[in-house]
Design an enzyme around this catalytic site. Structure first.
Site, PDB file in Angstrom:
ATOM      1  N   ARG A  53       0.865  -1.183   0.000  1.00 45.01           N
ATOM      2  CA  ARG A  53       0.000   0.000   0.000  1.00 45.01           C
ATOM      3  C   ARG A  53       0.898   1.229   0.000  1.00 45.01           C
ATOM      4  NH1 ARG A  53       2.442   1.849   3.759  1.00 45.01           N
ATOM      5  NH2 ARG A  53       0.889   3.484   3.866  1.00 45.01           N
ATOM      6  N   GLY A  54       0.263   2.419  -0.063  1.00 48.53           N
ATOM      7  CA  GLY A  54       1.045   3.632  -0.270  1.00 48.53           C
ATOM      8  C   GLY A  54       1.134   3.873  -1.770  1.00 48.53           C
ATOM      9  N   ALA A  55       0.820   5.099  -2.191  1.00 48.20           N
ATOM     10  CA  ALA A  55       0.645   5.348  -3.626  1.00 48.20           C
ATOM     11  C   ALA A  55       1.845   4.920  -4.486  1.00 48.20           C
ATOM     12  CB  ALA A  55       0.293   6.816  -3.840  1.00 48.20           C
ATOM     13  N   ARG A  90      -7.505  -0.374  -6.497  1.00 51.47           N
ATOM     14  CA  ARG A  90      -7.679   0.742  -5.552  1.00 51.47           C
ATOM     15  C   ARG A  90      -7.884   2.014  -6.375  1.00 51.47           C
ATOM     16  NH1 ARG A  90      -4.136   1.237  -0.353  1.00 51.47           N
ATOM     17  NH2 ARG A  90      -6.033   2.320   0.283  1.00 51.47           N
ATOM     18  N   GLN A 202      -2.023   2.683  10.070  1.00 51.49           N
ATOM     19  CA  GLN A 202      -0.722   2.637   9.376  1.00 51.49           C
ATOM     20  C   GLN A 202       0.354   3.383  10.157  1.00 51.49           C
ATOM     21  OE1 GLN A 202      -3.650   3.308   7.905  1.00 51.49           O
ATOM     22  NE2 GLN A 202      -3.679   2.728   5.756  1.00 51.49           N
ATOM     23  N   ASP A 243      -1.817  10.773  -2.011  1.00 54.00           N
ATOM     24  CA  ASP A 243      -2.202   9.786  -3.036  1.00 54.00           C
ATOM     25  C   ASP A 243      -2.521  10.426  -4.373  1.00 54.00           C
ATOM     26  OD1 ASP A 243      -2.520   8.016  -0.615  1.00 54.00           O
ATOM     27  OD2 ASP A 243      -3.078   6.665  -2.254  1.00 54.00           O
ATOM     28  N   LYS A 254      -4.584  10.219   3.122  1.00 57.79           N
ATOM     29  CA  LYS A 254      -5.281   9.369   4.074  1.00 57.79           C
ATOM     30  C   LYS A 254      -6.278  10.151   4.926  1.00 57.79           C
ATOM     31  CE  LYS A 254      -5.081   5.880   4.356  1.00 57.79           C
ATOM     32  NZ  LYS A 254      -6.067   4.980   3.709  1.00 57.79           N
TER      33      LYS A 254
END
Ligand code: MRU
Length: 370
Positions: A53-55, A90, A202, A243, A254
């Protein structure tokens, strides 16, 4: 960055045409588990379940997803289908679409028998580019921290961050954390406030784990604490990731980032957003109306997991059994609340004029090919 003193990346491929290794981030901070991605389905599942995860890391994984898909079917139709599968994983991270576009451009004019090798090469290059971008973000963000350290030599510089925009969210270094890591390496006295970042935590699970392994002083705080810390003079600087950034400088990140920005504005605390250029969507002008906001399973809100004293990982429900929850994963902070974007080309005002001046090549290119 370091794990138990040894350098590690969040994703890697050791052999062209082979499987791809990732850290399964759903297992952190309790276990460091390396998983292998063997197929397009594995890559899509890793993104959708947030094992990665994480752009920027979503983008890198999608690039390898295309390479893995090409092993099975490198035809135009096969690659288009793979791209559609990955796009659906996503909706908010701009880097996903960016990476898929990069792969399409690299492969579409090639004979089919050359596509697998080139797909791995381009995916590897996307990972290397990510690292260079993040290092440059670190170099451009470092003077912000150095200036605060000079102004307050008697105490640590207190930086607040939200979610995880660290090396786990990228290939290495992180975006928001790159200036922190460089400041720490420069022996600046640094202390980080880590927002827990419910519902998936996170901050608690990933940022705290990262900072601990780098030996950086930090405290975990509940998401609702940051306003109080700002009011009482305990935050010097805020750096978050993103993102998606619009051409006008609105920032999607987020959920909860907007509230941090509101409190920062009320307390005159500088709020910077670490912004790699692949995260900018040059076609968007109004983040609040145009950026798709992911909604995730309500179970992420109604339940929590953790390690018991006996060492078991358990998931427990924290609400009455009939309580329903809404789970918006991101929010949009308007550009007016952002002090500046830390990009690989330097600090940039969060405005259309400044962004299009600094990234005139990218902005013009996207207008020609939306
Ligand atoms: O839902 P996640 O964990 O993928 O969200 C991550 C974030 O919001 C990060 O701040 C963002 O992707 C930037 S990562 C460098």
């Amino acid at each position: 960055m370091l794990v138990d003193g040894k350098p590690m990346r969040s994703i890697w491929s050791t052999q062209a045409g082979g499987s791809v290794s990732i850290i399964d981030q759903t297992k952190l901070p309790h276990e460091l588990v390396i998983e292998q991605l063997h197929s397009l389905g594995d890559a899509a599942k890793a993104i959708a379940t947030m094992a990665v995860r994480g752009a920027p890391l979503i983008g890198a994984t999608a690039a390898y997803g295309i390479a893995l898909a090409a092993r099975a079917d490198a035809s135009d139709a096969g690659l288009a289908e793979a791209s559609a599968v990955l796009t659906a994983t996503r909706p908010t991270a701009r880097n996903l679409k960016w990476a898929l576009d990069q792969m399409h451009t690299a492969l579409i004019d090639l004979p089919i028998d050359q596509r697998v090798d080139v797909a791995y090469q381009r995916a590897d290059a996307i990972c290397e580019e990510d690292i260079q971008i993040n290092k440059a973000i670190g170099a451009h963000g470092l003077p912000l921290i150095q200036a605060l350290a000079t102004a307050h030599p008697e105490r640590p510089v207190n930086v607040l961050t939200h979610c995880n925009a660290g090396w786990l969210a990228t290939v290495d270094w992180g975006t928001a954390t790159a200036p922190l890591y460089l400041a720490h390496q420069s022996d600046i006295d640094l202390h980080i406030w880590v927002d827990e970042t419910r519902p998936r935590s996170q901050g608690a699970a990933l940022t705290a784990w990262e900072l601990g392994h780098q030996g950086i002083s930090h405290h975990l705080i509940t998401d609702t604490s940051s306003g109080h810390l700002m009011q009482t003079g305990q935050v010097d600087l805020i750096i978050t990731g993103t993102d998606c950034v619009t051409a006008t400088g609105d920032v999607c990140n987020k959920i909860g980032t907007y509230l941090v920005a509101l409190a920062a504005s009320d307390n005159h605390i500088p709020m910077y957003v670490a912004t790699p250029s692949p995260t900018i969507n040059w076609c968007l002008c109004d983040g609040r109306k145009e950026i798709p906001i992911e909604q995730r399973d309500e179970e992420e809100v109604t339940c929590m997991s953790g390690r018991t004293k006996a060492g078991q990982i358990e998931r427990i429900r924290i609400t009455p059994p009939t309580t329903s929850a809404m789970n918006y994963a991101f929010d949009v902070t308007p550009s007016r609340l952002i002090t500046g974007l830390i990009t690989e080309r330097g600090l940039v005002e969060a405005s259309k004029e400044a962004l299009s001046r600094v990234f005139s090549d990218a902005a013009a290119n996207t207008q020609a090919n939306p």
